[in-house]
Design an enzyme around this catalytic site. Structure first.
Site, PDB file in Angstrom:
ATOM      1  CG  ASP A   1      -1.772  -1.187   1.371  1.00 20.22           C
ATOM      2  OD1 ASP A   1      -2.414  -1.562   0.370  1.00 20.22           O
ATOM      3  OD2 ASP A   1      -1.824  -1.771   2.475  1.00 20.22           O
TER       4      ASP A   1
ATOM      5  CG  ASP B   1      -2.948  -4.329  -1.483  1.00 21.39           C
ATOM      6  OD1 ASP B   1      -3.837  -4.803  -2.202  1.00 21.39           O
ATOM      7  OD2 ASP B   1      -2.938  -4.463  -0.258  1.00 21.39           O
ATOM      8  CG  ASP B   2      -5.933  -1.475  -1.146  1.00 18.20           C
ATOM      9  OD1 ASP B   2      -6.621  -1.622  -2.172  1.00 18.20           O
ATOM     10  OD2 ASP B   2      -5.882  -2.318  -0.229  1.00 18.20           O
TER      11      ASP B   2
ATOM     12  CG  ASP C   1      -5.424  -1.426   3.766  1.00 12.06           C
ATOM     13  OD1 ASP C   1      -6.423  -1.411   4.504  1.00 12.06           O
ATOM     14  OD2 ASP C   1      -4.946  -2.471   3.286  1.00 12.06           O
TER      15      ASP C   1
ATOM     16  CE  LYS D   1      -8.575  -2.891   0.905  1.00 11.84           C
ATOM     17  NZ  LYS D   1      -7.690  -4.089   0.942  1.00 11.84           N
TER      18      LYS D   1
ATOM     19  CB  ALA E   1     -24.785  25.548  -1.015  1.00 10.89           C
TER      20      ALA E   1
ATOM     21  CG  ASP F   1     -18.327  24.749  -5.189  1.00  9.09           C
ATOM     22  OD1 ASP F   1     -19.418  25.359  -5.107  1.00  9.09           O
ATOM     23  OD2 ASP F   1     -17.247  25.298  -5.483  1.00  9.09           O
TER      24      ASP F   1
ATOM     25  CD  GLU G   1     -16.621  25.531  -1.960  1.00 12.62           C
ATOM     26  OE1 GLU G   1     -17.515  26.389  -2.007  1.00 12.62           O
ATOM     27  OE2 GLU G   1     -16.848  24.292  -1.862  1.00 12.62           O
TER      28      GLU G   1
END
Length: 448
Positions: free
Chosen positions: A223, A248-249, A252, A287, A439, A441, A446
């Protein structure tokens, strides 16, 4: 890719609309050399641990610097390559863990021990040459109130096939800061928080990590960033970090029993052997939790906000069988499959959707999955927001790894930022993050 990571100023003011005012953080002093004085020391590749430790007569190793440094001291690490060939201890078995650099001396609140790159220089801690036949931690931080800044960390190897991974940086202390690190080509996670609370990972990159020798299969554990912390360790934060080309990620949080916040961070190209189209690992951008696919008591809420995931092989944002509803606020997911996967698990062990989702953008991939049971409102798929490439200044998938700004903050890029006429502007609902206009975004950025 090795890049100079330059000095950092306070990102809270520079990126106010990006990060939000939540986790309290006092930025370090500007990254300028202190005058020669007691408590300021220097390390250089051509130094000598028998020297005085001054700028003109530096030490050779961080290890020696730690034996002298006290709370409030700064150790400047000069540019150049520091080659490591063996750990501080021998392997007691082929599955034991050893360290190349061990930081176990703590600072104090308000007086951390600082190990900083000398301004304008890039110290490279290169662990490629390590031959230890067991699990290797490149930099093992067991102390607390320690601040690492501006270091490049690379090459931690796996020297057998009996273990899941090695690690670039391993943390088990508390109240540490990891700032402007460039961590890459690790055979396992780049930076891993195993324990401790109150740690901040700031303006740090972790990329091109791949674990070819993992016992669970090649590429399954590398990761960009991981936090698998036990209970009663709150306050760990990843802010303005980037993870890319990790097998992998990107991020995580599996098995984390204390809440973690990820904000203003980017993850892309997860789940491939770096630099190729070869599938590898899980491939999620973020994840956000889970406990091995089963229900456990004591699960905690994580927060992912103002973050971007694109081009990951699997989900951009993934609940990963989590047991409670995480907060996913103002994120942008582009060209992931799916963009938001809220697969959770109920107390009876059944699959259910879990997540609190507000002001998110899903575009260019499969928008959502496992949403039944979630609390989702004011997202592009709820609002029926018309989406097209023209809603954004750019949808390019290259250039996200551009150099950071001089203060270490994320580069100012047009990618996936709404145009001033976009239908994403002012369409959100307040979630406690700053915004401009009537409001918030939709998405991670933003528009002023």
């Amino acid at each position: 890719m090795a890049r100079a990571l330059l000095s950092s100023a306070v990102i809270v003011s520079v990126l106010a609309v990006v990060t939000g005012p939540t986790t309290a953080y006092s930025a370090p002093a500007p990254h300028k050399p202190h005058p020669a004085a007691a408590g300021v020391y220097y390390v250089a590749p051509d130094g000598n641990d028998s020297a005085a430790g001054t700028k003109d007569s530096p030490w050779a190793s961080i290890a020696h610097a730690q034996t002298v440094a006290e709370p409030g001291n700064t150790v400047y690490v000069r540019g150049g390559t520091y080659d490591y060939t063996h750990a501080t201890t021998t392997c007691t078995s082929r599955t034991a863990r050893v360290d190349a650099v061990t930081l176990d001396k703590s600072g104090t609140a308000g007086s951390p021990i600082r190990y900083w790159a000398y301004p304008g220089e890039v110290p490279v801690l290169d662990f490629t040459g390590m031959t230890d036949d067991c699990r290797i931690k490149g930099v093992d931080v067991t102390g607390s109130w320690i601040h690492l800044k501006g270091l490049e960390i690379t090459g931690v190897p796996q020297n057998n096939t009996l273990n899941h991974e090695s690690w670039g940086v391993w943390n088990s202390g508390s109240d540490n800061t990891y700032e402007q690190l460039d961590i890459h080509h690790i055979m396992g996670p780049g930076l891993f928080i195993q324990g401790g609370g109150g740690n901040l990972v700031l303006d740090t990159d972790s990329h091109d990590n791949y674990d070819p020798n993992s016992s669970s299969g090649a590429g399954t554990n590398a990761d960009g960033f991981g936090a698998h912390i036990p209970a009663n360790n709150p306050g760990n934060v990843f802010r303005a970090c980037r993870a890319w080309n990790n097998s992998d990620d990107g991020f995580d949080l599996i098995n984390a029993l204390s809440s973690v916040t990820i904000e203003s961070s980017w993850a892309w190209s997860s789940g491939y052997v770096p630099g190729t189209a070869t599938r590898s690992g899980d491939g999620n951008g973020f994840k956000a939790g889970g406990y091995g696919g089963t229900y456990v008591t004591g699960g905690v809420k994580h927060t992912v906000r103002r973050s971007v995931a694109f081009g990951n092989r699997a989900a951009g944002f993934y609940a990963n069988h989590h047991t409670v509803a995480n907060d996913f606020f103002n994120n942008t997911s582009f060209a992931n499959h799916p963009d938001f996967n809220m697969l959770g698990v109920s107390p009876t062990g059944e699959a259910t959707g879990l997540g609190n989702l507000r002001n998110n953008v899903a575009y260019g991939g499969t928008p959502t999955s496992n949403m039944t049971g979630t609390d989702a409102d004011h997202n592009t798929w709820d609002l029926g927001t018309p989406l097209s490439d023209g809603q954004f200044q750019s949808v390019a998938a290259t250039g996200w790894d551009a150099p950071r700004r001089p203060d270490g903050s994320l580069p100012d890029l047009p990618y996936l930022r709404p145009t001033t006429q976009s239908d994403l502007i002012d369409q959100g609902t307040p979630v406690g993050l700053p915004y401009k206009g009537r409001a918030p975004d939709l998405g991670a950025f933003e528009v002023s």
